[in-house]
Design a protein around this motif. Structure first.
Motif, mmCIF file in Angstrom:
data_model
loop_
_atom_site.group_PDB
_atom_site.id
_atom_site.type_symbol
_atom_site.label_atom_id
_atom_site.label_comp_id
_atom_site.label_asym_id
_atom_site.label_seq_id
_atom_site.Cartn_x
_atom_site.Cartn_y
_atom_site.Cartn_z
ATOM 1 N N ASP A 134 35.413 39.324 46.339
ATOM 2 C CA ASP A 134 34.079 39.619 46.868
ATOM 3 C C ASP A 134 33.164 40.204 45.800
ATOM 4 O O ASP A 134 31.967 39.882 45.752
ATOM 5 C CB ASP A 134 34.169 40.574 48.058
ATOM 6 C CG ASP A 134 34.656 39.879 49.323
ATOM 7 O OD1 ASP A 134 34.641 38.635 49.350
ATOM 8 O OD2 ASP A 134 35.052 40.587 50.272
ATOM 9 N N LEU A 135 33.683 41.048 44.937
ATOM 10 C CA LEU A 135 32.845 41.632 43.889
ATOM 11 C C LEU A 135 32.466 40.576 42.855
ATOM 12 O O LEU A 135 31.375 40.632 42.285
ATOM 13 C CB LEU A 135 33.560 42.805 43.219
ATOM 14 C CG LEU A 135 32.663 43.702 42.359
ATOM 15 C CD1 LEU A 135 31.557 44.340 43.204
ATOM 16 C CD2 LEU A 135 33.480 44.789 41.659
ATOM 17 N N VAL A 136 33.336 39.615 42.624
ATOM 18 C CA VAL A 136 32.996 38.494 41.741
ATOM 19 C C VAL A 136 31.843 37.696 42.342
ATOM 20 O O VAL A 136 30.878 37.339 41.644
ATOM 21 C CB VAL A 136 34.223 37.590 41.513
ATOM 22 C CG1 VAL A 136 33.855 36.369 40.678
ATOM 23 C CG2 VAL A 136 35.348 38.374 40.844
ATOM 24 N N ARG A 137 31.919 37.437 43.634
ATOM 25 C CA ARG A 137 30.831 36.700 44.305
ATOM 26 C C ARG A 137 29.521 37.497 44.235
ATOM 27 O O ARG A 137 28.440 36.919 44.053
ATOM 28 C CB ARG A 137 31.214 36.416 45.754
ATOM 29 C CG ARG A 137 32.426 35.504 45.915
ATOM 30 C CD ARG A 137 32.674 35.145 47.369
ATOM 31 N NE ARG A 137 33.877 34.353 47.513
ATOM 32 C CZ ARG A 137 35.061 34.831 47.892
ATOM 33 N NH1 ARG A 137 35.188 36.129 48.200
ATOM 34 N NH2 ARG A 137 36.113 34.046 47.985
ATOM 35 N N HIS A 138 29.631 38.799 44.371
ATOM 36 C CA HIS A 138 28.433 39.639 44.302
ATOM 37 C C HIS A 138 27.825 39.579 42.899
ATOM 38 O O HIS A 138 26.599 39.486 42.747
ATOM 39 C CB HIS A 138 28.781 41.078 44.670
ATOM 40 C CG HIS A 138 27.602 41.984 44.778
ATOM 41 N ND1 HIS A 138 26.591 41.805 45.693
ATOM 42 C CD2 HIS A 138 27.254 43.090 44.055
ATOM 43 C CE1 HIS A 138 25.677 42.744 45.547
ATOM 44 N NE2 HIS A 138 26.053 43.538 44.554
ATOM 45 N N ALA A 139 28.673 39.614 41.885
ATOM 46 C CA ALA A 139 28.179 39.519 40.514
ATOM 47 C C ALA A 139 27.448 38.204 40.288
ATOM 48 O O ALA A 139 26.413 38.151 39.610
ATOM 49 C CB ALA A 139 29.339 39.647 39.531
#
Length: 241
Positions: free
Chosen positions: A155-160
């Protein structure tokens, strides 16, 4: 200090970033790094906690020599003082290593600074900080190199990917990190990452050059298959013209 193609352009062109210790047990740092760079590693960070300053500087010099053939970037971990003594081209800061603005006083004017991020707020702060040139996002998976950190998942990768779209050359480069290897690389690519940091995928490989090449080839395919990145290299070069 390394002066060739601009450091900023080389960072934007980077895909594969390796963190390694000084290989004291194996005694093969020079050969290992030359193999890693030959296989496609773009950035190497020497990261070994509690290392004596002279030993760290010596390892960094080995890395600098190994990086010359491919114009790789050598990164200092955490310490502005070591970065200053080394005339480092890149310094990577954790969340507790102070401000990038203060660290930059120890660096030459073209040097690059990175920041580790583990939450959406940290990521957004790094993306907005004028003193930060790139940031790392993770750890995506559990990893023994960061045993105290809870994995952030994809999820944090997608946010980045939303905060700093890889296809936008004005966005800061960012790298997914944490337990990444050839078996799970496709997952972070599908989540939006086009640059990654690896450790064991290369440091524990019987053939570091081959291991690096597998990872780099997969990242190259991700870039070539992404329509948003079709003219990235030209737009990146134009920023330095």
């Amino acid at each position: 200090m390394t002066v060739m193609t601009s450091l900023a352009h080389r960072l934007r062109s980077a895909r594969l970033y390796l963190c390694t210790d000084a290989r004291e047990r194996q005694g093969d740092l020079d050969a290992f790094l030359r193999a890693a760079f030959a296989g496609g590693v773009d950035v190497v960070q020497i990261r070994q906690k509690n290392m004596a300053r002279d030993a760290e500087l010596a390892a960094l010099e080995v890395a600098r020599s190994a990086a010359v053939a491919t114009q790789g970037i050598v990164c200092v971990n955490d310490s502005p003082k070591v970065a200053k003594a080394f005339a480092a081209d890149m310094l990577h800061l954790g969340q507790t290593d102070g401000s990038a603005k203060r660290a930059r006083r120890s660096l030459h004017e073209w040097a690059l600074i990175g920041r580790s991020t583990h939450t959406p707020a940290q990521l957004e702060q790094a993306a907005a900080d004028p003193g930060v040139d790139y940031f790392a996002v993770g750890p995506v998976h559990a990893t023994p190199t960061k045993p105290d950190y809870v994995p952030v998942g994809l999820d944090l990768v997608r946010h980045a990917a939303q905060v700093a779209p890889v296809g936008d050359v004005s966005s800061k480069p960012w790298f997914a990190i944490g337990g990444l290897d050839a078996d799970n690389l496709d997952q972070v690519v599908e989540a939006g990452a086009r640059r990654v940091v690896v450790v064991r995928a290369i440091t524990e490989a019987s053939d570091p050059e081959a291991a690096a090449r597998v990872l780099k080839d997969r990242l190259r395919r991700a870039w070539s298959d992404d329509p948003a990145l079709a003219s990235y290299a030209l737009r990146s070069a134009a920023l330095d013209a």
